[in-house]
Design an enzyme around this catalytic site. Structure first.
Site, PDB file in Angstrom:
ATOM      1  N   ASP A 181       0.812  -1.190   0.050  1.00 44.06           N
ATOM      2  CA  ASP A 181      -0.032   0.065  -0.108  1.00 44.06           C
ATOM      3  C   ASP A 181       0.793   1.078   0.057  1.00 44.06           C
ATOM      4  OD1 ASP A 181      -2.441   1.307   0.229  1.00 44.06           O
ATOM      5  OD2 ASP A 181      -3.290  -0.127   1.618  1.00 44.06           O
TER       6      ASP A 181
ATOM      7  N   ASP B 101      -2.833   4.897  -2.486  1.00 43.59           N
ATOM      8  CA  ASP B 101      -3.930   5.344  -1.706  1.00 43.59           C
ATOM      9  C   ASP B 101      -4.497   6.624  -2.146  1.00 43.59           C
ATOM     10  OD1 ASP B 101      -5.487   5.468   1.050  1.00 43.59           O
ATOM     11  OD2 ASP B 101      -4.174   7.016   1.252  1.00 43.59           O
TER      12      ASP B 101
ATOM     13  N   GLU C 148      -6.589   3.731  -5.882  1.00 40.90           N
ATOM     14  CA  GLU C 148      -7.802   3.904  -5.107  1.00 40.90           C
ATOM     15  C   GLU C 148      -8.136   5.084  -5.588  1.00 40.90           C
ATOM     16  OE1 GLU C 148      -9.431   4.399  -0.570  1.00 40.90           O
ATOM     17  OE2 GLU C 148      -7.683   5.256  -0.970  1.00 40.90           O
TER      18      GLU C 148
ATOM     19  N   HIS D 168     -11.064  -2.456   3.800  1.00 42.22           N
ATOM     20  CA  HIS D 168     -10.928  -2.081   5.019  1.00 42.22           C
ATOM     21  C   HIS D 168     -11.729  -0.705   5.580  1.00 42.22           C
ATOM     22  CE1 HIS D 168      -8.161   0.230   2.515  1.00 42.22           C
ATOM     23  NE2 HIS D 168      -7.844   0.975   3.361  1.00 42.22           N
ATOM     24  N   ASP D 169     -12.284  -0.367   4.665  1.00 42.37           N
ATOM     25  CA  ASP D 169     -13.325   0.921   4.871  1.00 42.37           C
ATOM     26  C   ASP D 169     -14.656   0.873   4.941  1.00 42.37           C
ATOM     27  OD1 ASP D 169     -10.791   2.682   5.200  1.00 42.37           O
ATOM     28  OD2 ASP D 169     -10.745   2.928   3.120  1.00 42.37           O
TER      29      ASP D 169
END
Length: 530
Positions: free
Chosen positions: A97, A199, A266, A328-329
């Site tokens: 990431d 990200d 992302e 994860h969000d």
């Protein structure tokens, strides 16, 4: 030529929650290495790790204090080298990431930038004087609520942060910042990393002059304060595409046939704007701009059919599709659609055209875990409590067995385990032929056995009511996928003979010569014969 990342399946691991090797209740690199055989048995091709870099953990690793190190909570660079070697020995790719929009406020770059107005690194971050009447330079809102600006007494200016004040935004209009961050990519690629998830890629460049964002006419308080404005000037600026192209050139430089390095962006944007991140021409953008539509879609067959068709139609000729059900969000798929439909959703994810990303624990049908107020860790929930925006419920430890600590830790887990961990765990589901885990393994095995499911063409089929149906074709190989998104029986008329390969439900499926009768919550993969 088909690249590995087109035919492959990516598995996201949240490192704090995968496997603890030292009893401190927090997952680590040695733990991940010890569980790589689970990834192999599952049938995925690549593992993506959420951030593992040194961090004060204000936002659990998304506040990076050193882009070229490993946080001691997770291990050392030597541990990382062992992990990547172990992954490659098993035929697995490893993705990191990359967090380029902002650093930690404890990063040496920001400490220098904050030291004085004339520091050589002052312009590495975004500093501005107060507005003419006082207060923040503009009306921008942090994604975690509150102003996106924090006042610095020492130097008499505000600095910008799209997220927490502990996460100051880097100034990507500064060539020195750009060069330093590109060197970060080179550092990890030279170490053998197979690619990156980037990200908040669409956040990285801000509009010149930093004008106010316009109000959102559709805002409702339950959406969270960040949605009170439209992020017109704080995100998705045209200059970001040249940055993505430079990142792509670096990834391509380190690529070799069969070992291509992949970039995943992302990006939470409408489809038309999302497509720009593939680049204007092949090789100019990220390989996979994340397609989050299934996370946000209404769960009904007609809406999904239109969504899939519109996405396929929007793709540029050089664009490869991808699909995501959870991360994860966002709330877990089993909590969004229920445990029965979560099985149908798994079949959808793993049979659509494009690269699927599977979130750890979804292969067990994990649901969001209730977090008592005194156990809340997530700064999003702590800043805007009561809105259900907290991410802790989807980041809980992986339950491996019915042993103490669910086999995740010998200590106290950093977040609560799922309440049903004694029965919903990897060991138990591995023994149950009808479990969610075994369904995922069967679906992933089917993708390998029938290349049409991985890289074949997609043809939507006419269907009514709760049925979603499509065909995957590669050469003479043709497979039909029929999904019942309702809880009651439904019929699908199918031309020509088909043979069932896999159902989401136990027991025989009713497949006739020209009609398929699906049970409620049943999904089927069928092979056309003749």
């Amino acid at each position: 030529m088909t690249h590995w990342w087109q035919a492959g399946v990516i598995y996201q691991i949240y490192p704090r929650s995968f496997q603890d090797s030292d009893g401190d209740g927090i997952g680590d690199l040695a733990g991940i290495e010890a569980r790589l055989d689970h990834c192999v048995a599952l049938g995925v091709d690549a593992v993506w790790l959420s951030p593992i870099f040194p961090s004060p953990m204000a936002d659990f690793g998304y506040d990076v204090a050193d882009y070229c190190g490993i946080d001691p909570r997770f291990g050392t660079l030597a541990d990382f080298d062992r992990l990547i070697a172990a992954a490659h020995a098993r035929g697995l790719k490893l993705l990191l990431d990359f967090v380029p929009n902002h650093s930690s406020s404890q990063h040496p770059w920001f400490l220098e930038s904050r030291a004085s107005r004339d520091n050589p690194r002052r312009d590495w971050y975004i500093w501005r004087d107060p507005a003419p009447g006082g207060g923040p330079p503009n009306n921008w809102i942090s994604d975690f609520g509150g102003s996106a600006w924090t006042w610095d007494d020492a130097t008499g200016q505000y600095y910008l942060h799209a997220f927490l004040k502990e996460q100051p935004d880097l100034n990507w209009r500064n060539p020195a910042v750009r060069a330093a961050m590109m060197d970060v990519l080179r550092f990890w690629l030279a170490r053998g990393v197979d690619g990156f998830r980037i990200d908040v890629l669409w956040h990285m460049v801000k509009a010149e002059g930093l004008p106010d964002n316009p109000p959102n006419p559709d805002y409702r308080p339950e959406m969270g304060e960040m949605h009170s404005l439209l992020q017109l000037h704080s995100t998705d600026q045209p200059e970001v595409h040249a940055i993505a192209a430079e990142m792509r050139a670096i990834a391509d430089h380190y690529s070799t046939p069969g070992a291509e390095r992949v970039l995943i962006g992302e990006i939470y944007l409408p489809v038309v704007r999302l497509m720009r991140y593939y680049g204007a021409a092949p090789g100019e953008g990220v390989h996979l701009p994340f397609n989050f539509q299934l996370i946000e879609a209404a769960w009904n067959a007609r809406a999904l059919s239109r969504l899939i068709a519109d996405y396929e139609a929007a793709l540029p000729a050089h664009g490869w599709p991808n699909w995501v059900l959870g991360n994860h969000d966002r709330a877990r798929i089993a909590s969004r659609v229920g445990p029965d439909q979560a099985r149908v959703a798994a079949m959808l994810l793993l049979t659509l055209r494009g690269t699927p990303t599977l979130y750890y624990g979804d292969e067990l049908g994990l649901e969001d875990v209730p977090i008592p107020p005194e156990r809340v860790q997530d700064p999003r929930e702590l800043r805007e409590p009561g809105l259900g925006l907290g991410r802790d419920p989807v980041r809980t430890p992986m339950p491996w067995s019915a042993a103490p600590g669910a086999g995740f830790t010998t200590g106290a887990p950093w977040l609560p385990l799922n309440p049903d961990w004694r029965t919903r765990n990897v060991a138990a589901q591995a023994e149950d032929p009808n479990s969610m885990l075994r369904l995922h393994q069967a679906l992933l095995a089917l993708r390998r056995a029938y290349p049409a499911l991985a890289t074949g063409d997609f043809i939507g089929l006419e269907a009514d009511g709760d049925i979603l149906a499509y065909e995957r074709r590669l050469g003479a190989e043709r497979l039909v996928v029929v999904l019942n998104l309702g809880g009651w029986p439904a019929r699908f008329d199918c031309e020509g003979p088909v043979r069932p390969l896999l159902s989401t439900l136990a027991g025989p499926s009713e497949v006739g010569h020209d009609a398929i009768r699906l049970r409620g919550h049943e999904g089927l993969v069928l092979l056309r014969e003749g």
